[in-house]
Design an enzyme around this catalytic site. Structure first.
Site, PDB file in Angstrom:
ATOM      1  N   HIS A  62       0.490  -8.030   9.334  1.00  0.00           N
ATOM      2  CA  HIS A  62       1.690  -8.465   9.056  1.00  0.00           C
ATOM      3  C   HIS A  62       2.329  -9.573   9.858  1.00  0.00           C
ATOM      4  CE1 HIS A  62       1.516  -5.445   5.917  1.00  0.00           C
ATOM      5  NE2 HIS A  62       2.505  -4.640   6.277  1.00  0.00           N
ATOM      6  N   CYS A  69       5.717  -0.300   7.957  1.00  0.00           N
ATOM      7  CA  CYS A  69       4.832  -1.225   8.935  1.00  0.00           C
ATOM      8  C   CYS A  69       5.667  -2.591   9.164  1.00  0.00           C
ATOM      9  CB  CYS A  69       3.648  -1.391   8.224  1.00  0.00           C
ATOM     10  SG  CYS A  69       3.511  -1.450   6.475  1.00  0.00           S
TER      11      CYS A  69
END
Ligand code: 2RA
Length: 351
Positions: free
Chosen positions: A254, A129
């Site tokens: 993120h 990710c």
């Protein structure tokens, strides 16, 4: 007939986003089977508006499956993905077990879709990710400017560590809420106690410069993934990458600061044009109006959001960027689903 899909790891944090995405995207699948560990078998989960019972992973469960999306721990994927592939499924795997295998393509549909067609093991890997949260924007800039070097710091959300990560942050936040912490050393640690869950230190009211497990010479596994996966996806095996991964008290999405160096001089105007028109990227960059991406706004959305685009002060060939991506959507479930859709399209075309 429409292809049969298996979702393996359907009950996890990423699995539940996979089910949402399957309900939101064009309905290209016939049967959808939900598989998970025996502990979760028998649970019912909603997909495409229907309740579907979760089955335990087994060889029989893969019989007749055309495409299997896996989101399970590395060792579970290492065991079951080759079995599913041997039974005829094309596996799209979101674990770290196969990403660097030279016989397994590592695919981001906006960047290297062609790679998905060459899969000698019947397995296609989905990137980590953290890599995925920046690579679509970087791929677009690389296609025009030629990437030479990356210097990256991540600000990673706790859901990257799954449900346990989310639960840990929520528990810690409830412990520190309403307290006057942060003036004396050790305050937060004392209140949170040993309850640090999947993280080595308290994550509420804190930042933790560590994600993943130890690798050689002080690096973390997460940092090695950012370097190795970026090189493989972009087809730049020698790309210079400097990276530090940091966990922050954000639930999902993120963020990364990126210093990207290119082959020749770059302009902010051209970079902005590229980012504004690249598929899967949103340019949100007007700091004077308070416009830049933050996890609070980006969470739940599909694209990679880019702001704070500047030319490096001391290097006319380099750009500074701030990038945000929902780590459970593009960072995991969405990219996996997009790869599975590419494969379904290919199967449909050859059927
Ligand atoms: C994390 N990137 O954020 C990891 C999960 N794969 O912890």
């Amino acid at each position: 007939t429409k292809p049969t899909l298996a979702v393996v790891g359907a009950t996890g944090a990423v699995g539940s986003v996979m089910l949402q995405i399957l309900s939101q995207h064009a309905d290209i699948w016939g049967e959808i089977r939900l598989l998970a560990s025996p502990r979760s078998a028998g649970r019912k989960l909603a997909v495409r508006g229907e309740e579907v019972e979760v089955m335990a992973i087994s060889e029989e469960a893969f019989v007749g499956v055309d495409v299997a999306m896996f989101d399970v721990p590395d060792e579970v994927a290492a065991h079951w993905a080759p079995i599913a592939a041997a039974l005829g499924a094309i596996v799209v795997d979101n674990s770290g077990a196969f990403r660097m295998d030279p016989d397994v393509p590592l695919v981001v549909p906006e960047v290297n879709p062609h790679a998905a067609r060459v899969r000698p093991r019947g397995i296609i890997a989905n990137p980590n990710c953290t890599t995925l949260s920046m690579i679509v924007a970087l791929g677009a800039l690389h296609a025009e400017f030629g990437l030479r070097e990356l210097v990256v710091s991540s600000y990673q959300a706790v859901s990257g560590a799954g449900r346990a990560g989310i639960d840990t942050l929520r528990q810690q936040l409830s412990l520190v809420a309403g307290t006057e912490l942060g003036t004396k050393p050790g305050d937060v640690r004392r209140v949170v106690g040993d309850n640090t869950g999947p993280f080595p230190e308290p994550v509420a009211l804190n930042v933790v410069p560590w994600a993943g497990s130890p690798r050689e010479d002080g690096w973390s596994s997460e940092e090695m993934k950012v370097r190795d996966e970026s090189r493989k996806i972009l087809g730049l095996p020698q790309l210079r990458v400097a990276v530090t991964c940091v966990r922050v008290p954000v639930v999902t999405t993120h963020s990364l600061t990126v210093h990207a160096c290119f082959e020749g001089e770059v302009t902010v105007d051209r970079a902005r044009e590229i980012l504004a028109t690249a598929p899967g990227v949103v340019l949100f960059d007007n700091p004077e109006a308070g416009e830049f991406p933050t996890p609070a706004d980006v969470v739940g959305t599909d694209p990679t959001w880019v702001g704070r685009v500047r030319r490096a002060l001391d290097d006319p060939t380099a750009l500074e960027l701030f990038v945000c991506g929902d780590n459970l959507r593009k960072g995991a479930a969405l990219n996996t689903a997009q790869i599975a859709e590419l494969v379904a399209e290919e199967l449909g075309a050859t059927a």
